[in-house]
Design an enzyme around this catalytic site. Structure first.
Site, PDB file in Angstrom:
ATOM      1  N   GLU A 172      15.377  -2.128   9.725  1.00 18.77           N
ATOM      2  CA  GLU A 172      15.465  -3.054  10.870  1.00 18.77           C
ATOM      3  C   GLU A 172      16.893  -3.563  11.090  1.00 18.77           C
ATOM      4  O   GLU A 172      17.129  -4.775  11.184  1.00 18.77           O
ATOM      5  CB  GLU A 172      14.499  -4.230  10.678  1.00 18.77           C
ATOM      6  CG  GLU A 172      13.051  -3.808  10.715  1.00 18.77           C
ATOM      7  CD  GLU A 172      12.045  -4.959  10.784  1.00 18.77           C
ATOM      8  OE1 GLU A 172      12.439  -6.120  10.586  1.00 18.77           O
ATOM      9  OE2 GLU A 172      10.866  -4.674  11.045  1.00 18.77           O
ATOM     10  N   GLU A 291       6.362   0.719   9.752  1.00 22.82           N
ATOM     11  CA  GLU A 291       5.750  -0.605   9.524  1.00 22.82           C
ATOM     12  C   GLU A 291       4.844  -0.909  10.700  1.00 22.82           C
ATOM     13  O   GLU A 291       5.327  -0.968  11.852  1.00 22.82           O
ATOM     14  CB  GLU A 291       6.803  -1.717   9.403  1.00 22.82           C
ATOM     15  CG  GLU A 291       7.529  -1.726   8.089  1.00 22.82           C
ATOM     16  CD  GLU A 291       8.424  -2.952   7.918  1.00 22.82           C
ATOM     17  OE1 GLU A 291       8.065  -4.045   8.415  1.00 22.82           O
ATOM     18  OE2 GLU A 291       9.488  -2.796   7.292  1.00 22.82           O
TER      19      GLU A 291
END
Ligand code: AHR
Length: 502
Positions: A172, A291
């Site tokens: 991320e 995710e």
């Protein structure tokens, strides 16, 4: 309400990569400590790993497990987790404001993964660190011997390299919350240089570059375009993440959210094609949706507690308790991945144990299955083979998230080797049963039909340590083959798996 579905043996989407049913374990809360690792637990093995948890993970049959983060990885020193345990440093984990004891590191996780029947997908720290540490870690994990890092691995008790193929180039990196957050251009450059160096070691590695943390990020989807422009030739996958919320307690809206997931995948797939075209490349880059899950039940209270606490070790954190409504949501998410399996090759439920997870544990006590364990388990076990392009004719509803949401969410998989057809179906209508008539074209004669149903009258019903089977699959009634069609009734708000043997 009625739905007409047609499955045709020649109308297929793609073979499904079994890694679509991957999982994720982060050094976060009680995922590792008192999750998979609890040396004093009655079921602990010689390495301190809980056997009761290993059994539940084995049953889930998740082919890969992403590790060690997540946000955690962006300030993690992998070297802290090797060597004698009593010499390992205790560190501050900046992502979750906790203490990291480093009692579990790469050796312990690798042993656990082997016991749990899953392959490792390892994430590299491109936040606080960079290329040099990444290449050292890959050498430590994958080089047979005769070099500094590989010989250190041997000295630490592991003679053979683990041969890990899948590596995430950070986590991320578009998120301002990330330690070492970067702009798309900065990250793209670093990821590309790191990928080049790793390919210098082994061309066959599978490398995952960071895409957006979710589709509401202000930098999405330009982030994907900039990052892929830099890295396209060096990477195999672009990573996407998405978590689903129902703060408004509006089931119809909640169950429409997978339509936004579908759009997100479609958009990023378009960006991949754009860059591929721009570069006149022959190579494909696919999506690793590494995710995804429902995450909102404890999110606000967790944020408050975290802001106040004083660096605890393995505290209760992100321990969402899932309900029956989440079963329907997880079923729709998995169906979306199956329908997009031509471009989404890898997906990881986030996470696996205790932290927004299908498996829960009590320290010193039992391990049990949350409600969402069941749709994941059924898809992971039976959703392997070739995804079918189904034709679905069914009433729809309009939601804020999307217009024309089909009340029937369905995905189909043909397993030619086993001679089976498997359908995963969710009735998104809360008041009416759905009469489904499913035409089976060119599959040959259907012999038997099995219907597995998950249904509860209370959308908020949960599983607990005391009542672990409150929400669980049961045998469905009445599914039959009638004149070449599969016929069955889906109760209001229900999840079904229907298996046809050919
Ligand atoms: O899974 C929980 C967190 O969600 C992960 O650490 C991070 O990557 C994401 O924001």
């Amino acid at each position: 309400m009625e739905a007409r579905v047609t499955a045709h043996a020649h109308y297929t989407i793609s073979d499904i990569d079994k890694r679509l049913y991957g999982s994720f374990l982060e050094h976060l809360g009680r995922a590792v400590y008192t999750g998979i690792y609890e040396p004093d637990h009655p079921t602990a093995d010689d390495s301190g790993m809980r056997k009761d948890v290993i059994d539940l993970v084995r049953e889930l049959d998740t082919p890969i497990c992403r590790y060690p983060g997540g946000n955690f990885v962006s300030a993690y020193n992998w070297e802290d987790g090797i060597g004698p345990k009593d010499e390992r440093p205790v560190r501050l984990d900046l992502a979750w404001r906790t203490l990291e004891s480093n009692q579990v590191g790469i050796h312990e996780f690798a042993d656990w993964a082997e016991k749990a029947g899953t392959e490792m997908m390892l994430a590299l720290n491109l936040g606080s660190r960079g290329l040099d540490e990444a290449r050292a870690f890959v050498e430590y994990v994958n080089h047979p011997g005769g070099s500094y890092w590989s010989d250190l691995r041997k000295k630490n008790g592991r003679a053979d390299p683990w041969g890990v193929k899948l590596w995430c180039l950070g986590n991320e990196m578009d998120g301002p919350w990330q330690v070492g957050h970067k702009s798309a251009a900065e990250y793209g450059h670093l990821a590309n240089e790191t990928a080049k160096a790793l390919r210098g070691f082994d061309k066959s590695l599978e490398l995952v570059v960071c895409g957006s943390s979710h589709s509401k990020m202000p930098t999405y989807p330009q982030w994907e375009a900039t990052v892929l422009e830099e890295t396209y030739d060096q990477v195999d996958y672009i990573s996407l993440h998405m978590y689903f919320e129902n703060y408004e307690k509006n089931t119809a809206e909640y169950l429409a959210l997978p339509e936004t997931l579908d759009r997100y995948i479609g958009t990023v797939s378009g960006v991949i094609d754009f860059i591929k075209g721009k570069k006149r490349s022959k190579k494909d880059v696919k999506i690793s949706f590494d995710e995804w899950n429902v995450w909102y039940h404890e999110r606000e209270s967790d944020a408050k507690r975290m802001a106040e606490w004083n660096w605890p070790h393995a505290p209760v954190l992100l321990e969402d308790i899932y309900n029956f409504e989440d079963v329907l949501q997880v079923g729709c998410i998995l169906n979306t991945f199956i329908r997009r399996s031509d471009v989404v090759r890898i997906a990881c439920i986030a996470q696996l144990v205790n932290v927004i997870a299908p498996i829960m544990t009590a320290p010193g006590g039992a391990a049990w299955k949350q409600t969402i364990y069941h749709p994941f388990h059924l898809a992971s076990r039976f959703g392997r083979g070739t995804a079918l392009r189904l034709d679905v004719d069914c009433p729809t509803y309009d939601a804020d998230a999307a217009a024309g949401v089909s009340y029937l969410d369905i995905a189909g998989v043909h397993d030619g080797d086993a001679g089976t057809l498997t359908f995963f179906a969710i009735n998104r209508n809360g008041t009416e049963p759905m009469e489904v008539s499913l035409g089976l074209e060119r599959f040959g004669d259907a012999r038997t039909v099995e219907h597995t149903l998950i249904k509860h009258d209370d959308l908020e019903a949960t599983n607990t340590m005391e009542a672990p089977d409150n929400v669980a699959p049961v045998k469905g009634e009445g599914a039959k083959i009638d004149g070449g069609d599969l016929k069955l009734t889906l109760p209001p708000y229900s999840y079904s798996m229907i298996r046809v043997s050919l």
